[in-house]
Design an enzyme around this catalytic site. Sequence first.
Site, short mmCIF file in Angstrom:
data_model
loop_
_atom_site.label_atom_id
_atom_site.label_comp_id
_atom_site.label_asym_id
_atom_site.label_seq_id
_atom_site.Cartn_x
_atom_site.Cartn_y
_atom_site.Cartn_z
N ARG A 169 0.82 -1.22 0.00
CA ARG A 169 0.00 0.00 0.00
C ARG A 169 0.85 1.27 0.00
O ARG A 169 0.45 2.29 0.55
CB ARG A 169 -0.95 0.04 1.19
CG ARG A 169 -2.10 -0.94 1.10
CD ARG A 169 -3.13 -0.47 0.08
NE ARG A 169 -4.23 -1.41 -0.02
CZ ARG A 169 -5.34 -1.33 0.72
NH1 ARG A 169 -5.49 -0.35 1.57
NH2 ARG A 169 -6.28 -2.20 0.57
N ARG A 197 -3.01 6.89 1.11
CA ARG A 197 -3.48 8.14 1.74
C ARG A 197 -2.50 8.78 2.71
O ARG A 197 -2.71 9.91 3.13
CB ARG A 197 -4.81 7.87 2.44
CG ARG A 197 -5.95 7.70 1.44
CD ARG A 197 -7.14 7.03 2.08
NE ARG A 197 -6.80 5.66 2.44
CZ ARG A 197 -7.67 4.78 2.91
NH1 ARG A 197 -8.91 5.13 3.12
NH2 ARG A 197 -7.29 3.54 3.19
N ARG A 243 -6.11 11.82 -5.70
CA ARG A 243 -7.37 11.10 -5.44
C ARG A 243 -8.59 11.98 -5.71
O ARG A 243 -9.62 11.47 -6.15
CB ARG A 243 -7.33 10.64 -3.98
CG ARG A 243 -8.47 9.85 -3.47
CD ARG A 243 -8.37 8.41 -3.93
NE ARG A 243 -9.44 7.62 -3.32
CZ ARG A 243 -10.71 7.70 -3.65
NH1 ARG A 243 -11.09 8.52 -4.60
NH2 ARG A 243 -11.61 6.96 -3.03
N ASP A 251 -6.46 -2.61 -7.72
CA ASP A 251 -7.04 -3.26 -6.55
C ASP A 251 -7.35 -4.72 -6.87
O ASP A 251 -7.59 -5.06 -8.03
CB ASP A 251 -8.32 -2.55 -6.09
CG ASP A 251 -8.67 -2.93 -4.66
OD1 ASP A 251 -8.15 -2.27 -3.73
OD2 ASP A 251 -9.43 -3.89 -4.46
N TYR A 302 -14.79 -11.51 -0.31
CA TYR A 302 -15.48 -10.26 -0.70
C TYR A 302 -16.64 -10.53 -1.66
O TYR A 302 -17.69 -9.90 -1.56
CB TYR A 302 -14.49 -9.27 -1.33
CG TYR A 302 -13.51 -8.71 -0.33
CD1 TYR A 302 -13.88 -7.66 0.51
CD2 TYR A 302 -12.23 -9.22 -0.21
CE1 TYR A 302 -12.99 -7.14 1.44
CE2 TYR A 302 -11.33 -8.72 0.72
CZ TYR A 302 -11.72 -7.67 1.55
OH TYR A 302 -10.85 -7.18 2.47
O1 CP3 Z 1 0.18 0.64 -3.14
C1 CP3 Z 1 -0.22 -0.51 -3.36
O2 CP3 Z 1 -0.03 -1.46 -2.58
C2 CP3 Z 1 -0.89 -0.82 -4.69
C3 CP3 Z 1 -2.30 -0.78 -4.77
C4 CP3 Z 1 -3.21 -1.67 -3.95
C5 CP3 Z 1 -4.45 -1.20 -3.45
N1 CP3 Z 1 -5.12 -2.26 -2.92
C6 CP3 Z 1 -4.92 0.19 -3.54
C7 CP3 Z 1 -5.99 0.64 -2.62
C8 CP3 Z 1 -3.12 -3.04 -3.64
C9 CP3 Z 1 -1.99 -4.02 -3.89
C10 CP3 Z 1 -4.35 -3.39 -3.00
C11 CP3 Z 1 -4.67 -4.77 -2.56
C12 CP3 Z 1 -5.92 -5.03 -1.85
N2 CP3 Z 1 -7.14 -4.42 -2.02
C13 CP3 Z 1 -6.07 -6.05 -0.90
C14 CP3 Z 1 -5.00 -7.03 -0.49
C15 CP3 Z 1 -4.01 -6.43 0.43
C16 CP3 Z 1 -4.56 -5.98 1.75
O3 CP3 Z 1 -4.47 -4.76 2.00
O4 CP3 Z 1 -5.06 -6.82 2.49
C17 CP3 Z 1 -7.41 -6.01 -0.43
C18 CP3 Z 1 -8.02 -6.92 0.61
C19 CP3 Z 1 -8.08 -4.99 -1.17
C20 CP3 Z 1 -9.52 -4.60 -1.08
C21 CP3 Z 1 -9.66 -3.20 -0.60
N3 CP3 Z 1 -9.35 -2.08 -1.35
C22 CP3 Z 1 -10.14 -2.76 0.65
C23 CP3 Z 1 -10.60 -3.67 1.79
C24 CP3 Z 1 -10.11 -1.36 0.64
C25 CP3 Z 1 -10.64 -0.44 1.71
C26 CP3 Z 1 -9.70 -0.31 2.84
C27 CP3 Z 1 -8.90 0.96 2.71
O5 CP3 Z 1 -7.69 0.91 2.98
O6 CP3 Z 1 -9.50 1.99 2.36
C28 CP3 Z 1 -9.57 -0.95 -0.60
C29 CP3 Z 1 -9.32 0.43 -1.06
C30 CP3 Z 1 -7.94 0.77 -1.54
N4 CP3 Z 1 -7.17 0.01 -2.35
C31 CP3 Z 1 -7.23 1.98 -1.25
C32 CP3 Z 1 -6.02 1.90 -1.95
C33 CP3 Z 1 -4.93 2.95 -2.02
C34 CP3 Z 1 -7.75 3.14 -0.43
C35 CP3 Z 1 -8.89 3.81 -1.14
C36 CP3 Z 1 -8.78 5.31 -1.29
O7 CP3 Z 1 -7.72 5.86 -1.62
O8 CP3 Z 1 -9.83 5.91 -1.14
#
Ligand code: CP3
Length: 340
Positions: A23, A27, A36, A73, A149
């Site tokens: 990640r 943010r 964003r 994602d 999910y």
């Molecule tokens: O920087 C990176 O790692 C690359 C991008 C990336 C994202 N999600 C961007 C993201 C990667 C590799 C993921 C993987 C992901 N997404 C996983 C597996 C890894 C983990 O964290 O467990 C999972 C379970 C998801 C599903 C997901 N996406 C959730 C549960 C959420 C909400 C939680 C949160 O942190 O907000 C997301 C949203 C998400 N994916 C964000 C980002 C940067 C945040 C959203 C935003 O910017 O508004």
Amino acid sequence: MTKPLLDVLAGKASSVPPVWLMRQAGRYLPEYRDLRTRASGFLNFCYTPELAVEATLQPIRRFGFDAAILFSDILVVPDALGQKVWFEEGEGPRLQPVTDLAGLAGLKASVDLDHLEPVFETIRRVKASLPPHVTFLGFCGAPWTVATYMIAGRGVKDQVPARLAAYQDPRFFSAMIDLIVGASIDYLSAQLENGVDAVQIFDSWAGILPPNEFERWAVEPVERIVKGVRARHPHARIIGFPRGAGSFYRDYAQGIAVDAVGLDWAVDPAWAAREVQVVKPVQGNLDPLALVAGGDALYRALDRILDALSGKPFIFNLGHGIVPQTPIAHVEQMLKRIRG
Ligand code: CP3
């Protein structure tokens, strides 16, 4: 020019480990928060190459990490299978739940790669502008985690809906896993064809499975993905991250032909050195909250990891994603400590 992280995946050791953070585009970065605001909705952000390329490169520019991870994602896969997926602002993902064979029949039989073309366009553009020593990582979610999910329609405590479905409706559940396995093979292969150097398979909810189910839903489907990808790309480099696998980390490392295993923060690095790193390279595993706290807590945690795992095949990372409240100064201090 060689890429230090790819060298580790080939089994080489270095005195200073390559570093990236799960990640890392996110943010905690003001430039990310700014970017964003230019997208309407998170999925649109992922599907707009101009924005996704920039988000992928931001942490590389700021910190000089050794790997860039594609900004996307894991839930683009259900989206490209025709399931309704959206992100609630400030909350997280939402999906129209698929809970039985009839629901599954409403999805596509294989992943629509045309729908994911913006992701591949992002990959081609990032590849063209990445410094040569930086490894470019693609990824997907592991079938078990993606299924949690798809079935619950959101993140839920203890993954009750998916665990129950696996016990009570195994025909439906294994059909869903098979669908995701096939989709993941197609999706990861396409990422490799468009220019990523290696891929990571995120099994964020692996740790919630009891022993028999871990073998069946966290090991076996991932092994099929690894075999399927290698059938098309024999030299594909693959990192597996079964978060929370505990004592099963050893079986996972031995049982699956991944090139490296990602460790979550609850794993003792000294145990991992003895039991996992002797089998294959490891990646991890700083507690993201030690990075939030900084100071002594950060340095103690860092030193324990570096003492146990450095100098052998090792990629430094967090034990799970970096959290939004992480101070940037702490990331800089961490990098200084690792790189000396
Ligand atoms: O920087 C990176 O790692 C690359 C991008 C990336 C994202 N999600 C961007 C993201 C990667 C590799 C993921 C993987 C992901 N997404 C996983 C597996 C890894 C983990 O964290 O467990 C999972 C379970 C998801 C599903 C997901 N996406 C959730 C549960 C959420 C909400 C939680 C949160 O942190 O907000 C997301 C949203 C998400 N994916 C964000 C980002 C940067 C945040 C959203 C935003 O910017 O508004």
